[in-house]
Design a protein around this motif. Structure first.
Motif, PDB file in Angstrom:
ATOM      1  N   ASP A   1      51.996  38.643  26.971  1.00 56.71           N
ATOM      2  CA  ASP A   1      50.853  38.458  26.072  1.00 56.71           C
ATOM      3  C   ASP A   1      49.555  38.424  26.871  1.00 56.71           C
ATOM      4  OD1 ASP A   1      52.406  38.424  23.808  1.00 56.71           O
ATOM      5  OD2 ASP A   1      52.454  36.226  23.634  1.00 56.71           O
ATOM      6  N   LEU A   2      49.597  37.748  28.022  1.00 57.85           N
ATOM      7  CA  LEU A   2      48.409  37.670  28.874  1.00 57.85           C
ATOM      8  C   LEU A   2      48.029  39.046  29.409  1.00 57.85           C
ATOM      9  CD1 LEU A   2      46.278  36.290  30.673  1.00 57.85           C
ATOM     10  CD2 LEU A   2      48.122  35.859  32.329  1.00 57.85           C
ATOM     11  N   LEU A   3      48.987  39.753  29.954  1.00 57.01           N
ATOM     12  CA  LEU A   3      48.691  41.043  30.571  1.00 57.01           C
ATOM     13  C   LEU A   3      48.144  42.042  29.557  1.00 57.01           C
ATOM     14  CD1 LEU A   3      51.809  41.352  32.925  1.00 57.01           C
ATOM     15  CD2 LEU A   3      49.492  40.578  33.516  1.00 57.01           C
ATOM     16  N   LYS A   4      48.552  41.913  28.299  1.00 53.09           N
ATOM     17  CA  LYS A   4      48.050  42.815  27.252  1.00 53.09           C
ATOM     18  C   LYS A   4      46.603  42.528  26.879  1.00 53.09           C
ATOM     19  CE  LYS A   4      51.436  42.024  24.354  1.00 53.09           C
ATOM     20  NZ  LYS A   4      52.309  42.070  23.146  1.00 53.09           N
TER      21      LYS A   4
ATOM     22  N   MET B   1      40.259  49.170  36.600  1.00 59.18           N
ATOM     23  CA  MET B   1      40.132  49.208  38.051  1.00 59.18           C
ATOM     24  C   MET B   1      39.545  50.555  38.483  1.00 59.18           C
ATOM     25  SD  MET B   1      41.293  46.269  39.110  1.00 59.18           S
ATOM     26  CE  MET B   1      41.567  46.548  40.864  1.00 59.18           C
ATOM     27  N   PRO B   2      39.061  50.670  39.721  1.00 57.78           N
ATOM     28  CA  PRO B   2      38.510  51.957  40.184  1.00 57.78           C
ATOM     29  C   PRO B   2      39.480  53.127  40.046  1.00 57.78           C
ATOM     30  CG  PRO B   2      37.892  50.216  41.696  1.00 57.78           C
ATOM     31  CD  PRO B   2      38.845  49.604  40.715  1.00 57.78           C
ATOM     32  N   ASP B   3      40.798  52.852  40.110  1.00 62.18           N
ATOM     33  CA  ASP B   3      41.765  53.941  39.985  1.00 62.18           C
ATOM     34  C   ASP B   3      42.129  54.232  38.534  1.00 62.18           C
ATOM     35  OD1 ASP B   3      43.355  51.797  39.279  1.00 62.18           O
ATOM     36  OD2 ASP B   3      44.825  52.071  40.888  1.00 62.18           O
ATOM     37  N   GLY B   4      41.476  53.543  37.597  1.00 61.94           N
ATOM     38  CA  GLY B   4      41.723  53.788  36.174  1.00 61.94           C
ATOM     39  C   GLY B   4      42.766  52.887  35.554  1.00 61.94           C
ATOM     40  N   SER B   5      43.443  52.062  36.352  1.00 60.04           N
ATOM     41  CA  SER B   5      44.465  51.159  35.818  1.00 60.04           C
ATOM     42  C   SER B   5      43.815  49.951  35.156  1.00 60.04           C
ATOM     43  CB  SER B   5      45.404  50.710  36.943  1.00 60.04           C
ATOM     44  OG  SER B   5      44.697  50.003  37.941  1.00 60.04           O
ATOM     45  N   PRO B   6      44.546  49.249  34.276  1.00 62.40           N
ATOM     46  CA  PRO B   6      43.942  48.138  33.527  1.00 62.40           C
ATOM     47  C   PRO B   6      43.631  46.932  34.410  1.00 62.40           C
ATOM     48  CG  PRO B   6      46.276  48.336  33.020  1.00 62.40           C
ATOM     49  CD  PRO B   6      45.923  49.536  33.839  1.00 62.40           C
ATOM     50  N   ARG B   7      42.641  46.156  33.965  1.00 61.69           N
ATOM     51  CA  ARG B   7      42.152  45.018  34.739  1.00 61.69           C
ATOM     52  C   ARG B   7      41.740  43.886  33.804  1.00 61.69           C
ATOM     53  NH1 ARG B   7      36.770  43.744  35.891  1.00 61.69           N
ATOM     54  NH2 ARG B   7      36.491  42.351  37.702  1.00 61.69           N
ATOM     55  N   LEU B   8      42.142  42.660  34.149  1.00 58.54           N
ATOM     56  CA  LEU B   8      41.676  41.486  33.426  1.00 58.54           C
ATOM     57  C   LEU B   8      40.237  41.168  33.828  1.00 58.54           C
ATOM     58  CD1 LEU B   8      44.749  39.077  33.659  1.00 58.54           C
ATOM     59  CD2 LEU B   8      43.768  39.977  31.548  1.00 58.54           C
ATOM     60  N   THR B   9      39.458  40.692  32.865  1.00 53.79           N
ATOM     61  CA  THR B   9      38.071  40.312  33.113  1.00 53.79           C
ATOM     62  C   THR B   9      37.875  38.834  32.770  1.00 53.79           C
ATOM     63  OG1 THR B   9      37.345  40.808  30.864  1.00 53.79           O
ATOM     64  CG2 THR B   9      37.358  42.646  32.449  1.00 53.79           C
ATOM     65  N   ILE B  10      36.704  38.307  33.087  1.00 50.12           N
ATOM     66  CA  ILE B  10      36.402  36.916  32.733  1.00 50.12           C
ATOM     67  C   ILE B  10      36.521  36.682  31.225  1.00 50.12           C
ATOM     68  CG2 ILE B  10      34.510  35.233  32.586  1.00 50.12           C
ATOM     69  CD1 ILE B  10      33.720  36.017  35.427  1.00 50.12           C
ATOM     70  N   PRO B  11      35.916  37.520  30.361  1.00 49.86           N
ATOM     71  CA  PRO B  11      36.102  37.299  28.919  1.00 49.86           C
ATOM     72  C   PRO B  11      37.569  37.384  28.480  1.00 49.86           C
ATOM     73  CG  PRO B  11      34.237  38.749  29.315  1.00 49.86           C
ATOM     74  CD  PRO B  11      34.926  38.588  30.625  1.00 49.86           C
TER      75      PRO B  11
ATOM     76  N   ILE C   1      46.190  44.556  36.841  1.00 52.70           N
ATOM     77  CA  ILE C   1      47.452  44.378  36.133  1.00 52.70           C
ATOM     78  C   ILE C   1      48.622  44.899  36.977  1.00 52.70           C
ATOM     79  CG2 ILE C   1      48.772  45.018  34.064  1.00 52.70           C
ATOM     80  CD1 ILE C   1      46.494  42.994  33.606  1.00 52.70           C
ATOM     81  N   ASN C   2      48.390  45.958  37.736  1.00 50.72           N
ATOM     82  CA  ASN C   2      49.459  46.480  38.591  1.00 50.72           C
ATOM     83  C   ASN C   2      49.901  45.464  39.637  1.00 50.72           C
ATOM     84  OD1 ASN C   2      49.456  48.911  37.244  1.00 50.72           O
ATOM     85  ND2 ASN C   2      48.200  49.983  38.749  1.00 50.72           N
ATOM     86  N   ASP C   3      48.956  44.685  40.161  1.00 52.28           N
ATOM     87  CA  ASP C   3      49.287  43.668  41.160  1.00 52.28           C
ATOM     88  C   ASP C   3      49.777  42.375  40.523  1.00 52.28           C
ATOM     89  OD1 ASP C   3      48.584  45.410  43.152  1.00 52.28           O
ATOM     90  OD2 ASP C   3      46.580  44.574  43.444  1.00 52.28           O
ATOM     91  N   LEU C   4      49.237  42.054  39.360  1.00 48.02           N
ATOM     92  CA  LEU C   4      49.603  40.799  38.700  1.00 48.02           C
ATOM     93  C   LEU C   4      50.972  40.861  38.036  1.00 48.02           C
ATOM     94  CD1 LEU C   4      46.182  39.843  37.108  1.00 48.02           C
ATOM     95  CD2 LEU C   4      47.413  38.539  38.859  1.00 48.02           C
TER      96      LEU C   4
ATOM     97  N   LYS D   1      56.600  37.810  42.982  1.00 44.48           N
ATOM     98  CA  LYS D   1      56.696  38.565  44.225  1.00 44.48           C
ATOM     99  C   LYS D   1      55.382  39.302  44.461  1.00 44.48           C
ATOM    100  CE  LYS D   1      59.002  42.459  44.324  1.00 44.48           C
ATOM    101  NZ  LYS D   1      60.048  43.507  44.161  1.00 44.48           N
ATOM    102  N   PHE D   2      55.128  39.669  45.716  1.00 39.72           N
ATOM    103  CA  PHE D   2      53.940  40.433  46.053  1.00 39.72           C
ATOM    104  C   PHE D   2      54.166  41.909  45.759  1.00 39.72           C
ATOM    105  CE2 PHE D   2      53.716  36.801  49.073  1.00 39.72           C
ATOM    106  CZ  PHE D   2      52.557  36.228  48.587  1.00 39.72           C
ATOM    107  N   ALA D   3      53.169  42.531  45.167  1.00 37.28           N
ATOM    108  CA  ALA D   3      53.238  43.973  44.937  1.00 37.28           C
ATOM    109  C   ALA D   3      53.246  44.695  46.281  1.00 37.28           C
ATOM    110  CB  ALA D   3      52.042  44.431  44.096  1.00 37.28           C
TER     111      ALA D   3
END
Length: 286
Positions: A164-167, A173-183, A229-232, A240-242
């Motif tokens: 739910d969080l990741l969604k 991100m600079p590579d176009g992948s999704p990213r969580l923001t402060i809001p 999101i890819n790392d999280l 585990k670490f990505a």
């Protein structure tokens, strides 16, 4: 906690936060570390090479903190998660995540204090950190765990909550992948606190201190992981670490409290439970 420790505590905290501010200034005037060289040579994670991931086995001790659990799963902390000296945790958090040394002294010492143990000579099991009380770190409305009153074992993530969080991610991100923001995090915390209060009616607690801990824990996703999101995903689901991950904090003296608060405070200030309750009421009446 001994009487001498109680007397010394405010003076130690004054020293830590004064030290932290000096490190903050030094970070401003000194060049950043180069990407790929954040973890020091000779330590796990240097050159983006992390020790093998081994999931916990029956009897291993784990906490409610995904990052500490990941350190044990990769053998940076003892894999069984037991008998860890507080001072060892301080040193290894420093090299693994590039927190400032002031940060790495304050948080483990805070844990030692609420466990009534000596930071200088004491040891702990990871599960000990899941102590649920007003003076401890563990809190209701976690973004990765159900409340302890509902699920006493806090060693494993609730994958429903994690997904739910990741969604919630709306950034890129600079590579176009999704990213969580402060809001995104403020909204996720708002929803989680409303839901936890509803599902854990008899035991739910919320105060400024625990809310700030919740926002601080959440803000590591933005500072250390850049919201990626890819790392999280592996960190929050498998602890585990990505592959090829390193802390995104490049400051030479690490992430200070002074700098961290530029993320934590906006995250907490953006929490709006009333807006979530109003939205839910509107959806239910539609």
């Amino acid at each position: 906690m001994g009487i001498l420790n109680k007397i010394a505590k405010p003076f130690i905290n004054l020293f830590i936060f004064s030290w932290d501010f000096v490190l903050f200034i030094l970070n401003v005037i000194t060049p950043n570390l180069k990407p790929g060289h954040v973890v020091p040579a000779g330590h796990p994670g240097h050159n983006l090479q992390w020790p093998e991931y081994v999931p916990p086995k029956e009897g291993d001790s784990r906490s409610a903190c995904p990052m500490l659990n990941a350190m044990a799963n990769h053998g940076i902390l003892p894999h069984d998660g037991k008998n860890i000296p507080f001072r060892e945790m301080s040193a290894k958090i420093r090299t693994t995540f590039n927190f400032a040394p002031s940060f790495c002294l304050f948080v483990p010492k805070f844990a030692a204090d609420f466990l009534d143990r000596s930071y200088w000579s004491g040891k702990f099991d990871l599960a000990d950190l899941s102590l649920h009380s007003k003076k401890a770190i563990e809190h209701d409305a976690s973004l990765t765990r159900q409340d302890v009153a509902l699920v006493p074992d806090q060693s494993k993530p609730d994958l429903g909550l994690v997904h739910d969080l990741l969604k919630q991610a709306t950034g890129t991100m600079p590579d176009g992948s999704p990213r969580l923001t402060i809001p995104d995090l403020s909204r996720a915390l708002s929803k989680r606190r409303v839901d936890a209060e509803r599902t854990n009616k008899e035991h739910y607690t919320e105060d400024l201190g625990h809310n700030m801990f919740g926002s601080s824990n959440s803000s590591t996703m933005l500072t250390l992981f850049g919201g990626s999101i890819n790392d999280l995903t592996p960190m929050l689901t498998e602890e585990k670490f990505a592959d090829n991950w390193e802390p995104r904090v490049l400051s030479r003296f690490g992430l200070t409290f002074a700098k961290f608060n530029f993320t934590v405070i906006p995250v907490e200030r953006g929490v709006d439970k009333k807006a979530i309750q109003k939205l839910e009421a509107s959806e239910n009446s539609a």
